[in-house]
Design an enzyme around this catalytic site. Structure first.
Site, PDB file in Angstrom:
ATOM      1  N   LYS A 268       1.296   6.610 -41.636  1.00 39.34           N
ATOM      2  CA  LYS A 268       1.639   5.624 -40.600  1.00 39.34           C
ATOM      3  C   LYS A 268       0.391   4.816 -40.255  1.00 39.34           C
ATOM      4  O   LYS A 268      -0.669   5.380 -40.034  1.00 39.34           O
ATOM      5  CB  LYS A 268       2.166   6.330 -39.343  1.00 39.34           C
ATOM      6  CG  LYS A 268       2.492   5.380 -38.197  1.00 39.34           C
ATOM      7  CD  LYS A 268       3.104   6.129 -37.012  1.00 39.34           C
ATOM      8  CE  LYS A 268       2.190   6.103 -35.817  1.00 39.34           C
ATOM      9  NZ  LYS A 268       2.727   6.759 -34.630  1.00 39.34           N
TER      10      LYS A 268
ATOM     11  N   ARG B  89      -3.460   8.316 -25.193  1.00 42.16           N
ATOM     12  CA  ARG B  89      -3.663   7.634 -26.474  1.00 42.16           C
ATOM     13  C   ARG B  89      -4.818   6.639 -26.417  1.00 42.16           C
ATOM     14  O   ARG B  89      -5.225   6.115 -27.430  1.00 42.16           O
ATOM     15  CB  ARG B  89      -2.364   6.924 -26.898  1.00 42.16           C
ATOM     16  CG  ARG B  89      -1.264   7.899 -27.307  1.00 42.16           C
ATOM     17  CD  ARG B  89       0.069   7.207 -27.475  1.00 42.16           C
ATOM     18  NE  ARG B  89       0.605   6.781 -26.191  1.00 42.16           N
ATOM     19  CZ  ARG B  89       1.780   6.155 -26.037  1.00 42.16           C
ATOM     20  NH1 ARG B  89       2.524   5.899 -27.085  1.00 42.16           N
ATOM     21  NH2 ARG B  89       2.207   5.816 -24.840  1.00 42.16           N
TER      22      ARG B  89
ATOM     23  N   ASP C 278       6.964  15.094 -32.625  1.00 41.84           N
ATOM     24  CA  ASP C 278       5.851  14.265 -32.167  1.00 41.84           C
ATOM     25  C   ASP C 278       5.518  14.666 -30.730  1.00 41.84           C
ATOM     26  O   ASP C 278       6.340  15.279 -30.050  1.00 41.84           O
ATOM     27  CB  ASP C 278       6.250  12.776 -32.227  1.00 41.84           C
ATOM     28  CG  ASP C 278       5.057  11.878 -32.526  1.00 41.84           C
ATOM     29  OD1 ASP C 278       3.914  12.324 -32.367  1.00 41.84           O
ATOM     30  OD2 ASP C 278       5.291  10.708 -32.916  1.00 41.84           O
TER      31      ASP C 278
ATOM     32  N   HIS D  88      -2.132  14.421 -25.860  1.00 40.74           N
ATOM     33  CA  HIS D  88      -2.203  13.698 -27.143  1.00 40.74           C
ATOM     34  C   HIS D  88      -3.417  14.095 -27.980  1.00 40.74           C
ATOM     35  O   HIS D  88      -3.298  14.386 -29.159  1.00 40.74           O
ATOM     36  CB  HIS D  88      -2.193  12.181 -26.878  1.00 40.74           C
ATOM     37  CG  HIS D  88      -2.254  11.403 -28.153  1.00 40.74           C
ATOM     38  ND1 HIS D  88      -1.215  11.387 -29.064  1.00 40.74           N
ATOM     39  CD2 HIS D  88      -3.242  10.635 -28.695  1.00 40.74           C
ATOM     40  CE1 HIS D  88      -1.549  10.632 -30.093  1.00 40.74           C
ATOM     41  NE2 HIS D  88      -2.766  10.173 -29.899  1.00 40.74           N
TER      42      HIS D  88
ATOM     43  N   GLU E  92       0.830  -1.206   0.000  1.00 45.07           N
ATOM     44  CA  GLU E  92       0.000   0.000   0.000  1.00 45.07           C
ATOM     45  C   GLU E  92       0.860   1.249   0.000  1.00 45.07           C
ATOM     46  O   GLU E  92       1.983   1.264   0.489  1.00 45.07           O
ATOM     47  CB  GLU E  92      -0.923   0.007   1.235  1.00 45.07           C
ATOM     48  CG  GLU E  92      -2.055  -0.975   1.127  1.00 45.07           C
ATOM     49  CD  GLU E  92      -3.003  -0.904   2.313  1.00 45.07           C
ATOM     50  OE1 GLU E  92      -2.869   0.006   3.152  1.00 45.07           O
ATOM     51  OE2 GLU E  92      -3.886  -1.776   2.406  1.00 45.07           O
TER      52      GLU E  92
ATOM     53  N   THR F 119       8.197   4.843 -33.940  1.00 48.21           N
ATOM     54  CA  THR F 119       7.711   5.849 -34.891  1.00 48.21           C
ATOM     55  C   THR F 119       8.863   6.756 -35.315  1.00 48.21           C
ATOM     56  O   THR F 119       9.090   7.002 -36.500  1.00 48.21           O
ATOM     57  CB  THR F 119       6.599   6.708 -34.223  1.00 48.21           C
ATOM     58  OG1 THR F 119       5.567   5.838 -33.787  1.00 48.21           O
ATOM     59  CG2 THR F 119       6.055   7.754 -35.167  1.00 48.21           C
TER      60      THR F 119
HETATM   61  C1  R5P Z   1       0.878   8.329 -31.562  1.00 55.78           C
HETATM   62  O1  R5P Z   1      -0.103   8.692 -32.188  1.00 55.78           O
HETATM   63  C2  R5P Z   1       1.803   9.275 -30.869  1.00 55.78           C
HETATM   64  O2  R5P Z   1       1.622  10.587 -31.301  1.00 55.78           O
HETATM   65  C3  R5P Z   1       3.252   8.863 -31.055  1.00 55.78           C
HETATM   66  O3  R5P Z   1       3.572   8.884 -32.430  1.00 55.78           O
HETATM   67  C4  R5P Z   1       3.504   7.501 -30.512  1.00 55.78           C
HETATM   68  O4  R5P Z   1       2.963   7.394 -29.244  1.00 55.78           O
HETATM   69  C5  R5P Z   1       4.965   7.154 -30.462  1.00 55.78           C
HETATM   70  O5  R5P Z   1       5.103   5.872 -29.935  1.00 55.78           O
HETATM   71  P1  R5P Z   1       6.379   4.980 -30.225  1.00 55.78           P
HETATM   72  O6  R5P Z   1       7.585   5.797 -29.826  1.00 55.78           O
HETATM   73  O7  R5P Z   1       6.215   3.766 -29.371  1.00 55.78           O
HETATM   74  O8  R5P Z   1       6.376   4.652 -31.683  1.00 55.78           O
END
Ligand code: R5P
Length: 300
Positions: free
Chosen positions: A202, A103, A228, A137, A38, A236
């Site tokens: 993507k 997300r 991003d 996001h 806890e 990504t």
């Molecule tokens: C997704 O829509 C977000 O904007 C990022 O592109 C994503 O979360 C990146 O995740 P990762 O680094 O695991 O590819």
């Protein structure tokens, strides 16, 4: 009303910097885990009068890399809000610099939970009077709140850092997916009126999470800025960097407001061919950080 900052366990650096920038008192938390698992948490006041009638700003990020993970950081946040409410704060402003679960904002497969929206409801129900996040996001989730809510824009601060430190020449901003196009377009404006934006295609498998990226870029000899909101596994970013390099980019800068950098994300991104990874201190990290303290101080 006098302002004070409560330093959440997962935002110690940013909360302290913000308090210094705002010239207000910062109160941190004592916390530990009991042998049975806890949580114990205490706001470090000598008397509860220190909270009574004040405008209390709670800064608590939701960082996967902090002990207990992001769900635990939310759990602590709800309890901090509850304690501050019990101590009769005059107003409670809640700042979640990086909003984890952002997300999970849509039902991609039947039966899924919309964690992002549910967490907004929980923050409000816990007793917040106003809510702030940075580069969330999907800003549409904030519509769930009945209290005032704000999504602060870090781009001015990130671009100023880059222009000052990285000697950028002939820049072009690349959006890693269609969803980030508006973000990238807004970011590009900070580098000049005519800075172009290119967008990748993507797709992400909703079951395995595997991403596929395609697209050709007109970036030969240019400085490519890939921007991003989140860099998590780095998948990504690494794909976008590889394509940029193959397309003849001179240098590639990987910019993520929230550099979660899970597991080997740093080496994965560096290996793909970036010159530098740039993030902010919405979560603590090993990459060069642009502080969001001024952004918060200007808005709180
Ligand atoms: C997704 O829509 C977000 O904007 C990022 O592109 C994503 O979360 C990146 O995740 P990762 O680094 O695991 O590819």
């Amino acid at each position: 009303m006098e302002k004070i900052i409560i330093v959440g366990p997962s935002s110690q650096l940013l909360a302290m910097k913000t308090a210094k920038e705002m010239k207000v008192k910062a109160i941190d938390c004592d916390f530990k885990t009991f042998p049975d698992g806890e949580t114990y948490l205490r706001i470090n006041v000598e008397s509860e009068e220190e909270i009574k009638g004040k405008e209390v700003i709670i800064i608590q990020s939701t960082n996967a890399n902090v002990t207990g993970g992001q769900s635990k950081q939310f759990f602590d946040l709800f309890n901090i809000i509850g304690a501050v409410r019990r101590m009769n704060a005059g107003k409670i402003k809640v700042v979640v610099p990086y909003f984890a679960y952002g997300r999970q904002d849509k039902v991609f497969r039947p039966g899924e939970c919309k964690f992002a929206q549910e967490l907004c409801k929980m923050i409000e129900n816990a007793g917040a009077d106003e809510f702030y996040s940075i580069d969330i996001h999907n800003p549409e989730i904030l519509e769930v709140f009945k209290i005032p809510s704000h999504n602060l824009d870090p781009m001015k601060y990130i671009s100023e850092y880059m222009k000052k430190n990285l000697d950028i020449k002939d820049p072009i901003v690349v959006s890693p997916d269609k969803g980030a196009k508006q973000r990238s377009t807004d970011f590009a404006k900070h580098f000049g009126d005519n800075v172009a934006v290119e967008v990748f295609e993507k797709t992400r498998d909703v079951v395995t999470g595997e991403i596929k990226m395609s697209g050709e870029l007109k970036v030969k000899g240019m400085d490519v800025i890939i921007s991003d909101d989140i860099i998590a596994t780095g998948g990504t970013m690494a794909s976008a960097i590889e394509i940029s390099k193959k397309s003849g980019a001179r240098r590639v800068f990987a910019v993520g407001t929230h550099p979660l950098l899970i597991k080997n994300a740093v080496s994965r991104i560096m290996r793909a061919g970036t010159d530098v990874i740039i993030g902010t201190d919405t979560i603590d990290n090993p990459v060069p950080l642009v502080s969001m303290a001024k952004l918060l101080a200007d808005n709180l």
